[in-house]
Design an enzyme around this catalytic site. Structure first.
Site, PDB file in Angstrom:
ATOM      1  N   GLY A   1      37.064  46.078  32.377  1.00  0.00           N
ATOM      2  CA  GLY A   1      37.985  46.501  31.827  1.00  0.00           C
ATOM      3  C   GLY A   1      38.866  45.112  31.728  1.00  0.00           C
ATOM      4  O   GLY A   1      39.216  44.818  32.564  1.00  0.00           O
ATOM      5  N   ASP A  53      42.022  38.918  27.940  1.00  0.00           N
ATOM      6  CA  ASP A  53      42.084  39.292  29.418  1.00  0.00           C
ATOM      7  C   ASP A  53      42.377  37.514  30.394  1.00  0.00           C
ATOM      8  O   ASP A  53      43.376  37.837  31.353  1.00  0.00           O
ATOM      9  CB  ASP A  53      41.547  40.130  29.932  1.00  0.00           C
TER      10      ASP A  53
END
Length: 295
Positions: free
Chosen positions: A18, A248
């Protein structure tokens, strides 16, 4: 969230990932071992939540900031790739994390004393509007208390109530942040920007002290109030295997470098090089990049 990533012969590999967790995972490997990295969220009290908490702790990431709530669970997403580009399918209706903006006291407690706090556009998108405001108010309090707040805008338009709500939410998140890390193609979608310099100017006007505009294989534009504008051309990649966690990992590389004193150009270079390594592997987390690395 639970991640189902493509494996061989049409199978999928289960893991935990995530966007904000991916950043924490890479930051943990980039920072000195005696620096604390913790993850704040809400999870359920079921078996898969137990497994997720165990996994997070095994990665060296603190779980004392994770709240457990009954009758809820964690979200799940499946990655599908085509020519290295990924798309996502989500199942998150029963995700406990959707409620993490409900308790202002809990938010203040987990943010207290932190040197750096990172969140994303997905964090904001899964919260109802009132909770979104409450969450950002807590970030502003943490910022005033000395935390450096970093925001990866990370757009998922289907998670927002409307395009207008998305633009408003991103602007709100940026307004309580020191560092903003948008992706240029997403800024074109949300705000109609024509150049990365437009993106920098808008977030700079909103109070950001540093803006790092990611741009895929094109030139990355990064500005800070103390060093001005730098441009960086990312490494050429012969074959992109899976672009999951590209942004990310870039954010992790950039924030870890800045936290340890790197100048803007060096932080950008490190971030781009890490992202280039990540997109040549399947899934969000790539431990093989760090194998044999004693740093």
């Amino acid at each position: 969230m639970v991640e189902l990533a493509p494996a061989e012969a049409g199978f999928f590999r289960r893991g935990f990932a995530g966007d904000t967790f991916n950043t924490a995972w890479y930051v943990r490997r980039l920072l000195p071992a005696d620096w604390d990295v913790s993850y704040a969220t809400w999870v359920g009290k079921d078996a898969i939540s137990d497994e997720m908490l165990s996994f997070i702790a095994e990665q060296g990431i603190g779980t004392e900031t994770i709240r457990r709530v009954p009758d809820r669970t964690v979200g799940l997403y499946m990655i599908q790739t085509r020519d290295g580009e990924r798309s996502f399918t989500y199942w998150r209706g029963q995700s406990a994390a959707r409620d993490l903006g409900q308790d202002a006291d809990w938010l203040d407690s987990v943010l207290a004393g932190r040197d750096m706090v990172q969140f994303s556009g997905i964090t904001l998108a899964i919260l109802p509007p009132e909770a979104r405001q409450r969450f950002c108010a807590a970030l502003e309090r943490a910022r005033k208390a000395g935390a450096h707040v970093a925001f990866d805008t990370n757009l998922r338009p289907r998670l927002w109530e409307s395009p207008a709500a998305m633009a408003e939410g991103l602007t709100l998140g940026a307004s309580v942040s020191d560092t903003v890390m948008p992706s240029f193609d997403e800024e074109v979608l949300a705000f109609g920007d024509t150049t990365p310099e437009d993106t920098i100017a808008r977030y700079r006007a909103g109070g950001a002290r540093c803006v790092a505009v990611k741009n895929g294989s094109e030139t990355c534009h990064v500005w800070s109030e103390d060093e001005g504008l730098v441009r960086h051309d990312p490494p050429a990649i012969a074959k992109v295997v899976d672009s999951t966690a590209a942004g990310d990992s870039f954010g992790a590389g950039f924030l870890a470098a800045r936290a340890t004193g790197a100048l803007l150009a060096e932080a950008t270079r490190r971030a781009a090089e890490l992202a280039a390594e990540v997109i040549q592997r399947r899934g969000a987390l790539a431990p093989e990049i760090f194998e044999g690395d004693d740093t």
